[in-house]
Write an enzyme that holds these catalytic residues in place. Structure first.
Site, mmCIF file in Angstrom:
data_model
loop_
_atom_site.group_PDB
_atom_site.id
_atom_site.type_symbol
_atom_site.label_atom_id
_atom_site.label_comp_id
_atom_site.label_asym_id
_atom_site.label_seq_id
_atom_site.Cartn_x
_atom_site.Cartn_y
_atom_site.Cartn_z
ATOM 1 N N LYS A 124 0.695 -1.152 0.211
ATOM 2 C CA LYS A 124 -0.634 0.214 -0.282
ATOM 3 C C LYS A 124 0.657 1.796 0.141
ATOM 4 O O LYS A 124 2.071 1.078 0.844
ATOM 5 C CB LYS A 124 -1.078 -0.091 1.219
ATOM 6 C CG LYS A 124 -1.985 0.379 0.734
ATOM 7 C CD LYS A 124 -3.068 0.054 0.510
ATOM 8 C CE LYS A 124 -4.749 0.833 0.404
ATOM 9 N NZ LYS A 124 -5.478 0.308 -0.380
ATOM 10 N N ASP A 164 -6.478 3.945 -4.934
ATOM 11 C CA ASP A 164 -7.503 3.803 -3.321
ATOM 12 C C ASP A 164 -8.065 5.279 -3.486
ATOM 13 O O ASP A 164 -8.648 6.134 -4.181
ATOM 14 C CB ASP A 164 -6.679 3.302 -2.419
ATOM 15 C CG ASP A 164 -6.870 3.354 -1.262
ATOM 16 O OD1 ASP A 164 -7.731 1.883 -0.977
ATOM 17 O OD2 ASP A 164 -7.266 3.739 -0.062
HETATM 18 O O1 2IT Z 1 -8.325 -1.887 -0.979
HETATM 19 C C1 2IT Z 1 -7.923 -2.320 -2.315
HETATM 20 O O2 2IT Z 1 -7.629 -3.110 -2.369
HETATM 21 C C2 2IT Z 1 -7.412 -1.362 -3.356
HETATM 22 N N1 2IT Z 1 -7.651 -0.034 -3.216
HETATM 23 C C3 2IT Z 1 -7.168 -1.451 -4.130
HETATM 24 C C4 2IT Z 1 -5.710 -2.049 -4.825
HETATM 25 C C5 2IT Z 1 -5.405 -2.377 -6.548
HETATM 26 O O3 2IT Z 1 -3.903 -2.621 -6.548
HETATM 27 O O4 2IT Z 1 -6.163 -2.487 -7.085
#
Ligand code: 2IT
Length: 445
Positions: A124, A164
């Site tokens: 993240k 996100d």
């Molecule tokens: O919280 C999540 O799963 C996302 N923000 C998507 C992450 C992604 O790599 O598509």
């Protein structure tokens, strides 16, 4: 495993990182029993190795606003765990972003990605930059400055970011554009890209669609029909939008959305052009939902309140972590809610989750419910690697199948003696077992 010892040592090492400690505790409590049934986990110190991220990048992001003033934000990328595939997870731009929130999100992402059945590790990233009230030019300059630092640490087979909160199609375009210029490659190191440059059909809708496929599975397992059920949604961003679209398509009636300013109750149901209007509201950059009530006078705006005080059959937190607390949970239960599914990551506080489970409410955690977003990111990676584009039907049917599969995994690991499905336990155990076994197979690294 001594959960209390592990948690107190983590707390001593990372004081004040409350969201991170909350997410770790939830998983440890869920897996304690199976962990102790498998001495090899303890022998390989799986928990101690799993709760710490592989590495964290923290960097300064200086940029120039429209007034010519220099602004400074902090950027992060938490590469949490790449045991089952390249680091994968979104980037969040929000004033609340700090190390604790990104570590919790990266930790959750590791298990969520394991549940998707696709080979993706967890990560993240983000910044305390708030897009609220910023011009497009400012957003572009910020994204470029952010990527100037991050680009060396990501790549199609090392770390693939996505959107996100606060990072949508526009931001991904700017971030990816700068990445490509610096890395001089076009392999798709980012998902959620525009359709013209390697994006996948259905990715914008995927988190919300997947969530409703999952909710539908929960209800079907109890012979409940979603048709005609009233649904409270919080938030009004991309995830809330996709959830509302699919909820209406399946015959549900969405009666609320919310923003930082309060919530809207629309007894006529939020469907059709009203759902399109959510996007308009979002794109205004003001981060408020109050104008909905002016546009649709049959609806009502409740300033400073949360939608959980309304009587509904299904509650779907779609905004941000810990947005639904114990008091909200008590209100929902006293109003006979049937199903509560976290569409936001860790949308409910630990006390709220415990209360729902104690009351045997059909409750499902974010890492299962919202996994359709990152699963479809995985499908975007596959398409990029093959240099092809699947049709919307192809992507949607794979997404649907993945959500059915995740639901199945939850039942397998979460069914209790009295028949109650503890989805928190089910999702945590299923995700954990996969990552733990792969860690053991790969040795101490
Ligand atoms: O919280 C999540 O799963 C996302 N923000 C998507 C992450 C992604 O790599 O598509």
């Amino acid at each position: 495993m001594k959960i209390d010892n592990i948690l107190s040592s983590l707390e001593a090492k990372h004081p004040g990182e409350s969201e991170y400690l909350q997410a770790v505790k939830e998983v440890l409590v869920s897996i304690e029993e199976v962990y102790n049934e498998h001495p090899e986990f303890e022998k390989h110190r799986i928990i101690e190795r799993l709760v710490e991220p592989d590495r964290i990048f923290t960097f300064k992001v200086p940029w120039v606003d429209d007034q010519g003033q220099i602004q400074v934000n902090i950027g992060y990328r938490v590469q949490f765990n790449n045991t089952i595939g390249p680091y994968k997870g979104g980037i969040r731009f929000h004033a609340s972003v700090n190390l604790s929130s990104l570590k919790f999100l990266g930790f959750e992402q590791t298990f969520k990605n394991a549940l998707t059945t696709l080979p993706m590790g967890g990560a993240k990233g983000g910044s305390d930059f708030s897009p609220k009230g910023k011009s497009s030019a400012e957003i572009m300059r910020f994204c470029q400055a952010f990527m100037l630092e991050l680009w060396r640490n990501i790549g199609p087979d090392t770390d693939v970011p996505a959107g996100d909160i606060g990072v949508g199609a526009r931001e991904i375009g700017y971030l990816y554009g700068m990445y490509k210029k610096l890395a001089r490659e076009n392999t798709g190191t980012f998902t959620g890209k525009g359709l013209e440059y390697g994006g996948s059909l259905v990715r914008p809708e995927a988190t919300g669609y997947g969530a409703l496929y999952f909710v539908n599975e929960i209800l079907k397992a109890k012979n409940i029909d979603i048709k005609g059920k009233t649904i409270a949604i919080s938030g009004f961003g991309n995830v809330a939008w996709g959830a509302a679209l699919k909820a209406v398509e399946l015959g549900g009636k969405v009666v609320t959305i919310s923003g930082p300013d309060g919530y809207i109750y629309d007894a006529d149901g939020i469907s059709g052009e009203k759902i399109d209007y959510m996007l308009e509201l979002r794109n205004s950059g003001e981060d408020i939902v109050a104008p909905y009530a002016e546009k649709y006078p049959n609806s009502k705006f409740f300033a400073g309140k949360k939608p959980w005080e309304q009587k509904v059959d299904i509650a779907l937190p779609c905004a941000i972590q810990n947005e639904l607390n114990k008091q909200d949970a008590e209100l929902l239960v006293s109003n006979s809610v049937t199903c509560v599914a976290e569409v936001s990551n860790m949308g409910c506080t630990a006390e709220a989750v415990d209360y729902f489970i104690e009351k045997k409410i059909l409750f499902a955690p974010g890492k299962a419910v919202n996994a359709g977003g990152v699963a479809t990111s995985g499908l975007e990676m596959s398409q990029n690697a093959m240099h092809i584009q699947w049709s919307a039907e192809e992507v949607d049917s794979r997404l649907h199948q993945i959500m059915i599969n995740i639901h199945q995994q939850c039942i397998e690991h979460g069914k209790e003696k009295d028949g109650y499905i503890n989805y928190v336990k089910g999702a945590n155990i299923a995700g954990f077992m996969k990552v733990a076994r792969a860690m053991i197979a790969q040795g101490v690294i």
